[in-house]
Motif scaffolding. Structure first.
Motif, PDB file in Angstrom:
ATOM      1  N   GLY A  96     -68.563   4.344   8.344  1.00 23.56           N
ATOM      2  CA  GLY A  96     -67.792   3.552   9.292  1.00 23.56           C
ATOM      3  C   GLY A  96     -67.323   2.240   8.703  1.00 23.56           C
ATOM      4  N   VAL A 136     -63.417   0.928   7.805  1.00 25.39           N
ATOM      5  CA  VAL A 136     -62.856  -0.285   8.395  1.00 25.39           C
ATOM      6  C   VAL A 136     -62.521  -1.329   7.339  1.00 25.39           C
ATOM      7  N   ALA A 192     -59.031   0.511   5.882  1.00 28.03           N
ATOM      8  CA  ALA A 192     -58.148  -0.089   6.887  1.00 28.03           C
ATOM      9  C   ALA A 192     -57.912  -1.570   6.628  1.00 28.03           C
ATOM     10  N   GLY A 193     -58.971  -2.309   6.303  1.00 27.32           N
ATOM     11  CA  GLY A 193     -58.847  -3.747   6.093  1.00 27.32           C
ATOM     12  C   GLY A 193     -57.956  -4.086   4.913  1.00 27.32           C
ATOM     13  N   CYS A 208     -61.513  -7.874   1.454  1.00 24.85           N
ATOM     14  CA  CYS A 208     -61.791  -6.467   1.758  1.00 24.85           C
ATOM     15  C   CYS A 208     -61.792  -5.626   0.483  1.00 24.85           C
ATOM     16  N   ALA A 229     -59.953   5.280   9.090  1.00 23.63           N
ATOM     17  CA  ALA A 229     -59.050   4.125   9.135  1.00 23.63           C
ATOM     18  C   ALA A 229     -57.882   4.391  10.070  1.00 23.63           C
ATOM     19  N   VAL A 273     -59.169   4.097  13.649  1.00 29.01           N
ATOM     20  CA  VAL A 273     -59.422   2.701  14.011  1.00 29.01           C
ATOM     21  C   VAL A 273     -58.120   1.947  14.269  1.00 29.01           C
ATOM     22  N   LEU A 274     -57.100   2.222  13.454  1.00 32.56           N
ATOM     23  CA  LEU A 274     -55.843   1.485  13.555  1.00 32.56           C
ATOM     24  C   LEU A 274     -54.893   2.040  14.616  1.00 32.56           C
TER      25      LEU A 274
END
Length: 320
Positions: A71, A75, A79-80, A161, A189, A192-193
């Motif tokens: 997880g 993130v 994703a970050g 990140c 990702a 989450v986004l």
């Protein structure tokens, strides 16, 4: 093994360097930065999941104890990095955004010293200071930060990140398959986004167009997107994670700074973006400082901390 890892890191940097440049074509036809990130992550995640489900389904199994790690990786490391960097290049030239993102090697040094409490050679700190001085030249601090302030912050957060990406890629054990980690990281990702990127509002007709951002070399948007997914994401991450596994976070972050050079060259060829004299000189100083800091870290890894370590009684290495 080491030379294989270095070669993988080198090619990974070249592949990653295409991401921001290809994203410019998506931005040109109306996709917002987060939308571009989402289609990239979703496309790469679906592609990897489909391939692994057929070729290596065992790679997709996740132990329950590893779910938090997966997880955080999705993130922060995926994703970050991508969302913050893509947002930064809408306000900064690709080359400068990359320079700022690649303060990551210095951040790795800071994490190793402050959080992991590992003593580092003096050259590591000198390298960090040199890199910060180079950064001040890149942004022309004496002119009152002429570059976009929000763009600078976004690029530096992307760097933080990215440091997490290197540290996490170096820290997991053999019970995690790198291919599975990447596949689930990309997919996670995208999940989450999704509420932020709102992919259901994307104008999918844009992928049928041809774009030439700022008078750049015209390319089919679908071609730019597929290159970004296959080369600048799937291939780049697979090579990058496996390179770090062979080399360590310190060495991997060092070689990855080549992405700055590759990205600037690609931006010059495709987009016609050039860096000013201060950005070129400052960028070289940033890279020199990062390399110096990481070289110090790497040398400490190779050398015993005290005479007793040479006999195998005690050994202290840099945990990066």
């Amino acid at each position: 093994m080491r030379y294989v890892g270095l070669a993988m890191a080198f090619v990974s940097s070249l592949c990653f360097a295409f991401s921001g440049n290809m994203a410019k074509y998506l931005n040109e036809v109306g996709l917002a930065p987060l939308e571009a990130v989402w289609v990239r992550m979703a496309g790469a995640g679906v592609l990897l999941l489909a391939v692994l489900a057929v070729v290596k389904p065992s790679a997709l199994r996740i132990a329950r104890s590893r779910l938090p790690f997966f997880g955080v990786y999705a993130v922060v490391a995926v994703a970050g990095v991508q969302s913050l960097y893509f947002a930064a290049i809408t306000r900064l030239p690709v080359g400068i955004a990359l320079l700022l993102e690649f303060m990551a090697p210095v951040m790795v040094v800071a994490w190793v010293r402050i959080v992991r409490k590992v003593r580092l050679a003096r050259a590591a700190y000198i390298g960090a200071v040199v890199a910060v001085a180079g950064l001040a030249i890149v942004v022309e601090a004496w002119q009152g930060m002429r570059l976009d302030a929000l763009g600078l912050i976004l690029a530096l957060l992307a760097g933080a990140c990215a440091a997490g990406y290197f540290l996490m890629s170096d820290s997991f054990a053999d019970d995690v398959d790198p291919l599975g980690l990447i596949a689930w990281g990309m997919t996670g990702a995208a999940v989450v986004l999704a509420p932020i990127a709102r992919p259901w509002d994307i104008s999918w007709d844009a992928f049928t167009l041809t774009a030439a951002p700022g008078g750049a070399t015209p390319l089919p948007v679908l071609g730019a997107y597929l290159w970004m997914v296959v080369v600048a994401t799937v291939l780049a991450y697979i090579l990058g994670v496996n390179a770090v596994r062979r080399l360590s976070a310190a060495v991997g972050a060092t070689v990855a700074t080549l992405e700055v050079i590759f990205g600037s060259i690609i931006a010059w060829v495709l987009l016609g973006q050039t860096l000013g004299a201060y950005q070129i000189v400052g960028g070289l100083i940033v890279l020199s400082g990062a390399l110096l800091a990481q070289t110090a870290t790497i040398s400490r890894q190779a050398a015993p901390a005290d005479p007793a370590a040479a006999t195998g009684v005690s050994r202290t290495t840099v945990d990066s």
